[in-house]
Design an enzyme around this catalytic site. Structure first.
Site, mmCIF file in Angstrom:
data_model
loop_
_atom_site.group_PDB
_atom_site.id
_atom_site.type_symbol
_atom_site.label_atom_id
_atom_site.label_comp_id
_atom_site.label_asym_id
_atom_site.label_seq_id
_atom_site.Cartn_x
_atom_site.Cartn_y
_atom_site.Cartn_z
ATOM 1 N N ASN A 297 0.843 -1.190 0.000
ATOM 2 C CA ASN A 297 0.000 0.000 0.000
ATOM 3 C C ASN A 297 0.875 1.236 0.000
ATOM 4 O OD1 ASN A 297 -0.324 -1.384 2.803
ATOM 5 N ND2 ASN A 297 -0.987 0.651 3.345
ATOM 6 N N ASP A 298 0.744 2.142 0.949
ATOM 7 C CA ASP A 298 1.342 3.477 0.828
ATOM 8 C C ASP A 298 2.819 3.495 0.422
ATOM 9 O OD1 ASP A 298 -0.976 3.587 2.294
ATOM 10 O OD2 ASP A 298 -0.086 4.514 4.051
ATOM 11 N N GLN A 314 4.589 0.302 2.151
ATOM 12 C CA GLN A 314 3.886 -0.592 3.060
ATOM 13 C C GLN A 314 3.753 -1.950 2.373
ATOM 14 O OE1 GLN A 314 2.083 0.357 6.458
ATOM 15 N NE2 GLN A 314 4.174 1.014 6.050
ATOM 16 N N TRP A 322 -3.448 -7.183 2.981
ATOM 17 C CA TRP A 322 -2.778 -6.321 3.944
ATOM 18 C C TRP A 322 -2.404 -7.131 5.193
ATOM 19 C CZ3 TRP A 322 -3.432 -4.615 8.914
ATOM 20 C CH2 TRP A 322 -2.787 -3.435 9.267
ATOM 21 N N ARG A 418 -0.102 8.707 13.585
ATOM 22 C CA ARG A 418 0.758 7.935 12.678
ATOM 23 C C ARG A 418 1.154 8.722 11.426
ATOM 24 N NH1 ARG A 418 -4.327 4.801 11.887
ATOM 25 N NH2 ARG A 418 -5.062 5.106 9.759
ATOM 26 N N ASP A 419 2.026 8.093 10.637
ATOM 27 C CA ASP A 419 2.450 8.544 9.308
ATOM 28 C C ASP A 419 3.288 9.831 9.340
ATOM 29 O OD1 ASP A 419 0.745 6.442 8.711
ATOM 30 O OD2 ASP A 419 -0.905 7.727 8.064
HETATM 31 C C1 FRU Z 1 -2.981 4.592 4.839
HETATM 32 C C2 FRU Z 1 -2.613 3.834 6.100
HETATM 33 C C3 FRU Z 1 -1.710 4.633 6.979
HETATM 34 C C4 FRU Z 1 -1.003 3.600 7.767
HETATM 35 C C5 FRU Z 1 -0.819 2.526 6.742
HETATM 36 C C6 FRU Z 1 -0.864 1.146 7.284
HETATM 37 O O1 FRU Z 1 -3.281 3.767 3.780
HETATM 38 O O2 FRU Z 1 -3.775 3.449 6.783
HETATM 39 O O3 FRU Z 1 -2.381 5.595 7.753
HETATM 40 O O4 FRU Z 1 0.210 4.042 8.261
HETATM 41 O O5 FRU Z 1 -1.853 2.671 5.804
HETATM 42 O O6 FRU Z 1 -0.541 0.210 6.302
#
Ligand code: FRU
Length: 719
Positions: A297-298, A314, A322, A418-419
């Site tokens: 993902n991200d 990710q 996931w 987060r992030d």
């Molecule tokens: C966004 C998210 C982030 C988090 C990540 C987890 O897609 O939810 O906020 O850090 O993915 O995989």
């Protein structure tokens, strides 16, 4: 398994005329959940309701396979509820413990546990989905002979709140007669001397999730969940075994049926197993980045350093969905051709590795630099309980990462926190970090060493959440006139001023894109000022989870784009264009001469392929509609409403001097549409049929005129 009661069984045994000495001892019923309440079982939480269920609960998939009228069903209140049921102590007097189980397949979270002296000695989960879409309780058994004579307790746990967050149990019996179903083994291990770089695990998506631990000298080095195939896998996940080369590791699986080949088939290879067709699978995007195997993902840690663009992301290396969040890693010299490196950050004691960013610590503010080159520093969320922020550094151009020993550098401050996205703020020689908190709330922090952070301000971005980016850009290309842009995971952005302590937005929130597969984008850090671009990569989040079904990978990144900031009557606005490096994919060019476009025409009819770039400048004339079809994906421009539509997404495209301009990229699972004055940005995902290799351009209701039409067949970035 039979629904029996103990007296009946005694009688049956006697009727068969067997002598007591040679007969198997009769089964001992522990619980059949036929009462109106749970009797002697102690209950906590709400998931188990007031007593046994007599069938499917409201909102639940149909449940069968239980015996008699009643069974344990923790779907009271749906998947969101939790609770436990604990039996009274009983004595282990038979070789096997047999039961029926269904529902969630989450080890430790939706399970039946056998406890001795307060320790879980056996545990079983449901299977998650069952073939046929029903929740059928299935017979299962443990060999408990080694505990004969000991006192035990059974505990039924529902500690899961997401999908399949419930457990169904019935008919728990002690027996000396083995059932004809596999015995669930616990903590099964295998030793292996590591000689090769890839350790391959068989994956079957939908199989029960197992917990695998890789131990070295008794220390857990890796730990992950995996849908371990019992038999032929859908695909092979690999673990980078190079850190264990020449050493003997122990692979431990928490729970496994005794007939499983899941552990025995794990093997080592020099190349990725079954990789002959890697990157060329039927639906594999050919110039949108995907991970070799597993989920992504991200984008994370986007940083440019010494000729390399780093793309961390990710990643679930061991599953198609996931999970096991780690930072995957790829590098590129041109943002188009990527080379994948081993996982950079693995989960640790602080949690799994959620999103974050990276930067070059040119001034060695954190003191991590060991050689002559500056260190790269990554800042991420450790998604433990609770979430905290940590840092890691690399002194070898991102190849090896060391987590900072005093993590977390920022403890838990709000719900989701987060992030983190860090940028260097040169005027005060300090770092500035934006962080997501909760709902639409973010915060901005400062630090002089990346290790100590203090909050500068809270900041709310209506309509967005997660994954902040906060960075500076020149307005109208004027490097004496800078603005700061703040955007969230959905691409809502505001532009304003930042004095090093306070960000003051000057615009209303706007959306930077209108596609169906764009999320959690990140801008690159440390693009040299000689280049000066603001480059962004989004996650190409798929609108339909099945697009890559049957492939060893899932999800893709969006194309890298360049952002520029422009003054308009309604304040500063972003323009978005694909990066120029994508030109390196161009193959055969088809130049369609300027001509009138009439209804029924298709000037693209002779062109075939699966990967294209298209540049079109069209005078709309008196046509009502101008219609492109890219390998079965229609894109329609309504010349009166000035709207462009694709798969139900619609956005404005104003003609300039009676002309529209479109710039389109067609990959195997997407059509990326750019154009107009740079504000048309529509990344659209859909599985394009491999059988449809055609393009068309037509119009309706009048004539238009092609001013310029160039179609390039593109090459694969993986060649
Ligand atoms: C966004 C998210 C982030 C988090 C990540 C987890 O897609 O939810 O906020 O850090 O993915 O995989």
């Amino acid at each position: 398994m039979r629904k029996l009661n103990v007296l009946y069984c005694w009688a049956a045994t006697l009727c068969l005329g067997t002598t007591m000495a040679s007969a198997q001892k009769p089964d001992l019923l522990i619980a059949n959940f036929e009462g109106t309440n749970y009797g002697a079982w102690a209950e906590s939480g709400t998931a188990f309701g007031d007593g046994p269920a007599d069938g499917t609960l409201p909102g639940q998939m149909s449940v069968d396979g239980f015996q008699g009228h009643g069974f344990v069903n923790s779907y009271h209140g749906g998947d969101g509820s939790t609770g436990t049921l604990t039996s009274r102590p009983f004595k282990i007097q038979r070789k096997y413990l047999q039961f029926l189980i269904g529902g969630g397949g989450w080890p430790g979270k939706t399970c039946l546990n056998l406890m001795i002296d307060g320790r879980v000695v056996r545990s079983a989960t449901g299977p998650n989905v069952n073939p046929g879409g029903s929740e059928k309780l299935q017979p299962a058994q443990w060999d408990i002979s080694k505990f004969l004579g000991q006192e035990a307790v059974l505990e039924i746990v529902d500690d899961a709140t997401g999908g399949w967050g419930h457990i169904n149990v019935d008919q728990i019996v002690q027996s000396d007669k083995r059932l004809n179903v596999p015995i669930m083994l616990r903590d099964v291990t295998r030793e292996m001397r590591i000689e090769k770089p890839h350790l391959n695990f068989p994956v079957k998506t939908g199989a029960p999730t197992r917990q695998v631990t890789v131990l070295l000298n008794g220390q857990a080095e890796r730990s992950f969940d995996i849908e371990l195939a019992n038999g032929k896998p859908d695909w092979w996940a690999f673990l980078d075994a190079t850190p264990f080369k020449g050493k003997t590791i122990t692979i431990k699986v928490n729970e496994l049926p005794d007939d499983s080949t899941g552990l025995s088939s794990i093997d080592q290879t020099t190349k990725i197993k079954d990789s002959k067709n890697l990157y060329h699978e039927t639906m594999r995007p050919q110039f949108h980045f995907t991970s070799r195997c597993g989920w992504l993902n991200d984008p994370n840690g986007l940083v440019y350093f010494l000729g390399e663009y780093h793309l961390f992301y990710q990643h679930n290396p061991y599953g198609w969905n996931w999970g096991n969040m780690s930072w995957g890693h790829a590098v590129s010299k041109d943002l188009v051709h990527w080379h994948e490196l081993p996982v950079a950050l693995y989960p640790d004691k602080h949690g799994t590795m959620y999103s974050g960013s990276a930067a070059v610590d040119w001034k060695n503010t954190a003191g991590f630099q060991t050689g002559s080159e500056p260190a790269l520093v990554a800042m991420f969320t450790a998604a433990g309980n609770p979430f905290t922020q940590g840092i890691a550094f690399s002194n070898d151009r991102g190849r090896n990462w060391t987590k900072y020993a005093d993590n977390p550098v920022l403890g838990h401050i709000a719900a989701e926190n987060r992030d983190p996205k860090v940028v260097w703020y040169a005027p005060e020689k300090k770092w500035v970090m934006s962080l997501y908190l909760d709902h639409h709330d973010y915060a901005i922090f400062e630090s002089h060493d990346l290790k100590h952070w203090s909050k500068l301000q809270d900041f709310t971005l209506s309509g967005d959440a997660e994954c902040p980016n906060f960075f500076e850009m020149p307005l109208d290309g004027d490097t004496n006139n800078w603005r700061w842009v703040f955007f969230g995971a959905s691409g809502v952005y505001v532009v304003g001023k930042f004095d090093g302590h306070k960000f003051t937005p000057e615009t209303k929130p706007r959306h930077m894109e209108n596609g169906n597969c764009w999320y959690a984008a990140q801008v690159y850090s440390d693009i040299p000022s000689s280049d000066g671009r603001t480059i962004l990569i989004p996650w190409g989040r798929l609108p339909n989870g099945d697009i890559f079904k049957g492939m060893p990978f899932n999800q893709m990144m969006g194309l890298p784009v360049e952002l520029t900031l422009h003054s308009t009557a309604s304040g500063a606005e972003l323009q978005i264009r694909p990066v120029r490096e994508l030109k390196s994919l161009r193959g055969t060019v088809h130049n369609i001469e300027s001509r009138t476009l009439k209804p029924g025409d298709n000037p693209l009819s002779g062109i075939h392929g699966d990967l294209f770039e298209i540049n079109a400048e069209i005078a709309i004339g008196d046509a009502k509609k101008i219609i492109f079809n890219f390998r079965g994906m229609p894109v329609v421009y309504d010349t009166e409403a000035h709207k462009i539509t694709c798969l139900g997404n619609e956005t404005t495209l104003m003609p300039a001097d009676g002309k529209i301009f479109l710039h389109v990229f067609v990959d195997r699972a997407s059509v990326d549409i750019y154009g107009g004055d740079g504000t048309l940005y529509m990344p659209m995902a859909k599985a394009l049929s491999p059988m449809d290799q055609k393009l068309s351009l037509s119009c309706l209701g009048g004539e238009a005129k092609i001013i310029l039409l160039k179609v390039y067949n593109l090459k694969s970035a993986w060649e």
